[in-house]
Structure formats: C-alpha cells, structure tokens
Design a protein around this motif. Structure first.
Motif, PDB file in Angstrom:
ATOM      1  N   GLY A  50       0.787  -1.226   0.000  1.00 38.03           N
ATOM      2  CA  GLY A  50       0.000   0.000   0.000  1.00 38.03           C
ATOM      3  C   GLY A  50       0.817   1.273   0.000  1.00 38.03           C
ATOM      4  O   GLY A  50       0.273   2.361   0.153  1.00 38.03           O
ATOM      5  N   LYS A  51       2.129   1.160  -0.219  1.00 37.24           N
ATOM      6  CA  LYS A  51       3.006   2.332  -0.129  1.00 37.24           C
ATOM      7  C   LYS A  51       2.693   3.360  -1.217  1.00 37.24           C
ATOM      8  O   LYS A  51       2.469   4.537  -0.935  1.00 37.24           O
ATOM      9  CB  LYS A  51       4.470   1.873  -0.211  1.00 37.24           C
ATOM     10  N   THR A  52       2.706   2.914  -2.464  1.00 34.78           N
ATOM     11  CA  THR A  52       2.433   3.845  -3.560  1.00 34.78           C
ATOM     12  C   THR A  52       0.988   4.316  -3.535  1.00 34.78           C
ATOM     13  O   THR A  52       0.692   5.468  -3.889  1.00 34.78           O
ATOM     14  CB  THR A  52       2.777   3.193  -4.912  1.00 34.78           C
ATOM     15  N   SER A  53       0.064   3.465  -3.112  1.00 32.56           N
ATOM     16  CA  SER A  53      -1.337   3.891  -2.984  1.00 32.56           C
ATOM     17  C   SER A  53      -1.450   5.036  -1.981  1.00 32.56           C
ATOM     18  O   SER A  53      -2.206   5.996  -2.195  1.00 32.56           O
ATOM     19  CB  SER A  53      -2.210   2.715  -2.543  1.00 32.56           C
ATOM     20  N   ALA A  54      -0.703   4.945  -0.884  1.00 32.39           N
ATOM     21  CA  ALA A  54      -0.702   6.036   0.101  1.00 32.39           C
ATOM     22  C   ALA A  54      -0.145   7.313  -0.519  1.00 32.39           C
ATOM     23  O   ALA A  54      -0.690   8.407  -0.329  1.00 32.39           O
ATOM     24  CB  ALA A  54       0.099   5.630   1.334  1.00 32.39           C
ATOM     25  N   PHE A  55       0.959   7.197  -1.266  1.00 33.35           N
ATOM     26  CA  PHE A  55       1.531   8.350  -1.968  1.00 33.35           C
ATOM     27  C   PHE A  55       0.503   8.975  -2.911  1.00 33.35           C
ATOM     28  O   PHE A  55       0.385  10.197  -3.005  1.00 33.35           O
ATOM     29  CB  PHE A  55       2.760   7.911  -2.768  1.00 33.35           C
ATOM     30  N   ASN A  56      -0.227   8.121  -3.631  1.00 32.90           N
ATOM     31  CA  ASN A  56      -1.205   8.625  -4.590  1.00 32.90           C
ATOM     32  C   ASN A  56      -2.343   9.373  -3.902  1.00 32.90           C
ATOM     33  O   ASN A  56      -2.882  10.345  -4.448  1.00 32.90           O
ATOM     34  CB  ASN A  56      -1.756   7.479  -5.435  1.00 32.90           C
ATOM     35  N   CYS A  57      -2.715   8.932  -2.704  1.00 32.98           N
ATOM     36  CA  CYS A  57      -3.716   9.665  -1.929  1.00 32.98           C
ATOM     37  C   CYS A  57      -3.168  11.011  -1.469  1.00 32.98           C
ATOM     38  O   CYS A  57      -3.834  12.049  -1.585  1.00 32.98           O
ATOM     39  CB  CYS A  57      -4.157   8.855  -0.712  1.00 32.98           C
ATOM     40  N   ILE A  58      -1.956  10.997  -0.951  1.00 29.36           N
ATOM     41  CA  ILE A  58      -1.357  12.215  -0.411  1.00 29.36           C
ATOM     42  C   ILE A  58      -1.145  13.259  -1.504  1.00 29.36           C
ATOM     43  O   ILE A  58      -1.347  14.462  -1.275  1.00 29.36           O
ATOM     44  CB  ILE A  58      -0.024  11.879   0.293  1.00 29.36           C
ATOM     45  N   SER A  59      -0.760  12.819  -2.706  1.00 23.85           N
ATOM     46  CA  SER A  59      -0.454  13.765  -3.783  1.00 23.85           C
ATOM     47  C   SER A  59      -1.647  14.062  -4.681  1.00 23.85           C
ATOM     48  O   SER A  59      -1.504  14.770  -5.681  1.00 23.85           O
ATOM     49  CB  SER A  59       0.717  13.231  -4.623  1.00 23.85           C
ATOM     50  N   GLY A  60      -2.822  13.531  -4.352  1.00 24.49           N
ATOM     51  CA  GLY A  60      -4.034  13.911  -5.047  1.00 24.49           C
ATOM     52  C   GLY A  60      -4.420  13.073  -6.241  1.00 24.49           C
ATOM     53  O   GLY A  60      -5.418  13.363  -6.908  1.00 24.49           O
ATOM     54  N   PHE A  61      -3.674  12.009  -6.523  1.00 31.36           N
ATOM     55  CA  PHE A  61      -4.006  11.161  -7.671  1.00 31.36           C
ATOM     56  C   PHE A  61      -5.144  10.189  -7.351  1.00 31.36           C
ATOM     57  O   PHE A  61      -5.869   9.767  -8.256  1.00 31.36           O
ATOM     58  CB  PHE A  61      -2.758  10.395  -8.138  1.00 31.36           C
ATOM     59  N   TYR A  62      -5.272   9.805  -6.079  1.00 33.59           N
ATOM     60  CA  TYR A  62      -6.402   9.004  -5.618  1.00 33.59           C
ATOM     61  C   TYR A  62      -7.153   9.811  -4.557  1.00 33.59           C
ATOM     62  O   TYR A  62      -6.543  10.566  -3.793  1.00 33.59           O
ATOM     63  CB  TYR A  62      -5.956   7.683  -4.981  1.00 33.59           C
ATOM     64  N   ARG A  63      -8.449   9.609  -4.494  1.00 35.20           N
ATOM     65  CA  ARG A  63      -9.234  10.178  -3.399  1.00 35.20           C
ATOM     66  C   ARG A  63      -9.467   9.084  -2.372  1.00 35.20           C
ATOM     67  O   ARG A  63     -10.051   8.045  -2.695  1.00 35.20           O
ATOM     68  CB  ARG A  63     -10.576  10.713  -3.900  1.00 35.20           C
ATOM     69  N   PRO A  64      -9.005   9.264  -1.143  1.00 31.64           N
ATOM     70  CA  PRO A  64      -9.141   8.199  -0.141  1.00 31.64           C
ATOM     71  C   PRO A  64     -10.601   7.899   0.178  1.00 31.64           C
ATOM     72  O   PRO A  64     -11.477   8.761   0.045  1.00 31.64           O
ATOM     73  CB  PRO A  64      -8.410   8.762   1.080  1.00 31.64           C
ATOM     74  N   THR A  65     -10.839   6.668   0.629  1.00 32.17           N
ATOM     75  CA  THR A  65     -12.182   6.272   1.052  1.00 32.17           C
ATOM     76  C   THR A  65     -12.587   7.014   2.313  1.00 32.17           C
ATOM     77  O   THR A  65     -13.739   7.451   2.457  1.00 32.17           O
ATOM     78  CB  THR A  65     -12.226   4.756   1.292  1.00 32.17           C
ATOM     79  N   SER A  66     -11.643   7.182   3.227  1.00 29.78           N
ATOM     80  CA  SER A  66     -11.895   7.950   4.445  1.00 29.78           C
ATOM     81  C   SER A  66     -10.549   8.350   5.049  1.00 29.78           C
ATOM     82  O   SER A  66      -9.495   7.889   4.621  1.00 29.78           O
ATOM     83  CB  SER A  66     -12.715   7.143   5.461  1.00 29.78           C
ATOM     84  N   GLY A  67     -10.625   9.195   6.072  1.00 33.11           N
ATOM     85  CA  GLY A  67      -9.413   9.674   6.727  1.00 33.11           C
ATOM     86  C   GLY A  67      -9.115  11.113   6.346  1.00 33.11           C
ATOM     87  O   GLY A  67      -9.768  11.701   5.474  1.00 33.11           O
ATOM     88  N   SER A  68      -8.129  11.686   7.002  1.00 33.50           N
ATOM     89  CA  SER A  68      -7.781  13.091   6.748  1.00 33.50           C
ATOM     90  C   SER A  68      -6.321  13.225   6.333  1.00 33.50           C
ATOM     91  O   SER A  68      -5.456  12.456   6.771  1.00 33.50           O
ATOM     92  CB  SER A  68      -8.047  13.949   7.990  1.00 33.50           C
ATOM     93  N   ILE A  69      -6.075  14.196   5.455  1.00 35.44           N
ATOM     94  CA  ILE A  69      -4.724  14.542   5.020  1.00 35.44           C
ATOM     95  C   ILE A  69      -4.628  16.062   5.061  1.00 35.44           C
ATOM     96  O   ILE A  69      -5.366  16.749   4.345  1.00 35.44           O
ATOM     97  CB  ILE A  69      -4.422  14.058   3.586  1.00 35.44           C
ATOM     98  N   THR A  70      -3.759  16.577   5.903  1.00 33.70           N
ATOM     99  CA  THR A  70      -3.565  18.018   5.951  1.00 33.70           C
ATOM    100  C   THR A  70      -2.122  18.336   5.577  1.00 33.70           C
ATOM    101  O   THR A  70      -1.183  17.645   5.994  1.00 33.70           O
ATOM    102  CB  THR A  70      -3.875  18.596   7.347  1.00 33.70           C
ATOM    103  N   PHE A  71      -1.960  19.378   4.784  1.00 34.42           N
ATOM    104  CA  PHE A  71      -0.639  19.847   4.365  1.00 34.42           C
ATOM    105  C   PHE A  71      -0.532  21.317   4.709  1.00 34.42           C
ATOM    106  O   PHE A  71      -1.369  22.122   4.290  1.00 34.42           O
ATOM    107  CB  PHE A  71      -0.454  19.622   2.863  1.00 34.42           C
ATOM    108  N   LYS A  72       0.432  21.656   5.515  1.00 37.29           N
ATOM    109  CA  LYS A  72       0.614  23.021   6.028  1.00 37.29           C
ATOM    110  C   LYS A  72      -0.660  23.518   6.699  1.00 37.29           C
ATOM    111  O   LYS A  72      -1.061  24.671   6.562  1.00 37.29           O
ATOM    112  CB  LYS A  72       1.052  23.963   4.906  1.00 37.29           C
ATOM    113  N   GLY A  73      -1.333  22.605   7.409  1.00 39.95           N
ATOM    114  CA  GLY A  73      -2.494  22.964   8.204  1.00 39.95           C
ATOM    115  C   GLY A  73      -3.811  22.990   7.471  1.00 39.95           C
ATOM    116  O   GLY A  73      -4.852  23.276   8.077  1.00 39.95           O
ATOM    117  N   ARG A  74      -3.820  22.656   6.173  1.00 34.68           N
ATOM    118  CA  ARG A  74      -5.056  22.687   5.390  1.00 34.68           C
ATOM    119  C   ARG A  74      -5.349  21.316   4.806  1.00 34.68           C
ATOM    120  O   ARG A  74      -4.434  20.608   4.364  1.00 34.68           O
ATOM    121  CB  ARG A  74      -4.964  23.713   4.267  1.00 34.68           C
TER     122      ARG A  74
END
Length: 237
Positions: A50-74
């Motif tokens: 799931g490493k690259t899948s996590a990267f894809n969620c963080i960088s906006g290529f995938y939309r996660p099913t649930s959970g939160s991702i904040t970058f610089k507080g947003r």
C-alpha cells in the motif's frame, strides 16, 4: 536557482486514519503519519503493502475512502494534484514520468509554468516581461540540474540519457516547483552502487535545504543509512 528553506521541525504533513479501498481490497487500512520539515522519513514494506497507494492519496491522484490529510495545516483530501503541487508538495514516480519528446532542460522548465509572471500575449509578442520570465526560468532550471549533479548535455532528449541520469532529471524537475515536501517513490530502483551513493548524498543536500522528504524504498541498506524515521506498511496497515 532559489532554494526553499523552512524552519526545521515544523509539521508539514499530517495523515490520520487513512483508508483506501478498491472494491473489497483494502489498499490502505488506517495509516497515520506525520512529516516535519528538514527530516527524512522512509516508508518500507513488501510489494502490494500500500506504499504507492498512500503516496497517490497524499499527492491527489487518488481520493481516499476515508481519513484526513492536511498539508501546512489545510485539508488536501479533495485537492487536485496541480493544486497540491502549487501548495508546495512535489513527487517522483516509481516508473519515470519524464516527457520523452522534450529535452533535459525543457523537462525541468515544465515544472515552472505555474510561477511564470506572463500572459499569453506576452509570449505571442515577446514582450520584455516574457523575456525576463524566460531568462529567470532558464537560469533556475540550469541551477537545479547543477544541484542534482547533472553534467550531461541539457539539449539532449531525455530518452538519450542513461537511466541514472534520467532519475536526476526527474528529481531536478520536482525541485523546480520549489517544494516544501518531496515524495520519492523508489528513487534507487535500477541504479548501480555508485549511483545509489550519489543519490544518498543528493537526498541529504535536499534535506539540508529544509525540505521534508518521504521516501519509499526497497534497498534496506540505503534506508538504514539515510532515514531519520521509518514507517513499516503491510497489507495497508
């Protein structure tokens, strides 16, 4: 080249209880992590963890099913990859994603288009503003190529370069966006021993600019040599 510097220790990325499912397959299953400026964090685990899948969620290529991702507080959960890049996050890919039909220099210059201070009519009429912007773009692109240690012909098509040099160009292009956080997906894959040692030195130079680095890598010698923290993923957990 303009270096991006930040205050070491500032939390840049916060991932909380991240889930990504493809039908009944849980690619990411409850991942939580944080990344600070000026640190090197490695994510390890077997193929399919799931490493690259996590990267894809963080960088906006995938939309996660649930959970939160904040970058610089947003929150960036619903942000486009281009928006996330403009906010200060850059990435490389497991398989090279360079523009094969462009030269080395032009590949790096493509990363700067969003920051150019010119309009379409400036380019059409070659106004002074266009010329200034193009000079700045050229100087910065060459600066980043020099920073990553590229010493070849900048006018060659990237497909004419050895694989290791193409990796350098890809990292230079990512740095040309002036990121505060850099995601590297298996940057050592396909490199020989000397190239890996040069990569380690380069990653440390990037870290010294104050940029946070998240690294996916299977070479455990490299991981143990360079990492300040390590996260292990298995079956998305």
């Amino acid at each position: 080249m303009t270096a991006t510097t930040t205050e070491t220790g500032e939390v840049l990325l916060e991932v909380t209880d991240l889930h990504l499912a493809f039908g009944g397959v849980k690619a990411v299953d409850g991942l939580s992590m944080s990344v600070r400026s000026g640190e090197i964090l490695s994510v390890i685990g077997p193929n399919g963890a799931g490493k690259t899948s996590a990267f894809n969620c963080i960088s906006g290529f995938y939309r996660p099913t649930s959970g939160s991702i904040t970058f610089k507080g947003r929150s960036i959960v619903r942000s486009l990859p281009s928006t996330i890049t403009k906010a200060g996050m850059a990435r490389t890919f497991q398989n090279l994603r360079l523009f094969r039909e462009l030269s080395v220099l032009d590949n790096v210059k493509t990363a700067m288009h969003a920051a150019l201070r010119q309009r379409w009519y400036d380019a059409m009429l070659h106004t002074p503003r266009y010329k200034r912007s193009e000079r700045q773009c050229l100087e910065e692109a060459r600066g980043w190529l020099d920073f990553v240690g590229f010493t070849g012909d900048e006018d060659l098509y990237v497909t004419q370069l050895p694989y290791g040099e193409q990796r350098r160009v890809e990292i230079a292009r990512a740095l040309a966006t002036k990121p505060r956080l850099l995601l590297l997906d298996e940057p050592a894959a396909g490199l020989n021993h000397n190239e890996k040692q040069q990569l380690v030195a380069l990653i440390r130079r990037i870290r010294d600019l104050g940029i946070g680095i998240v690294l996916i890598e299977h070479d455990m010698g490299l991981v143990m040599d360079i990492s300040e923290r390590i996260i292990v993923l298995n079956h998305g957990k």
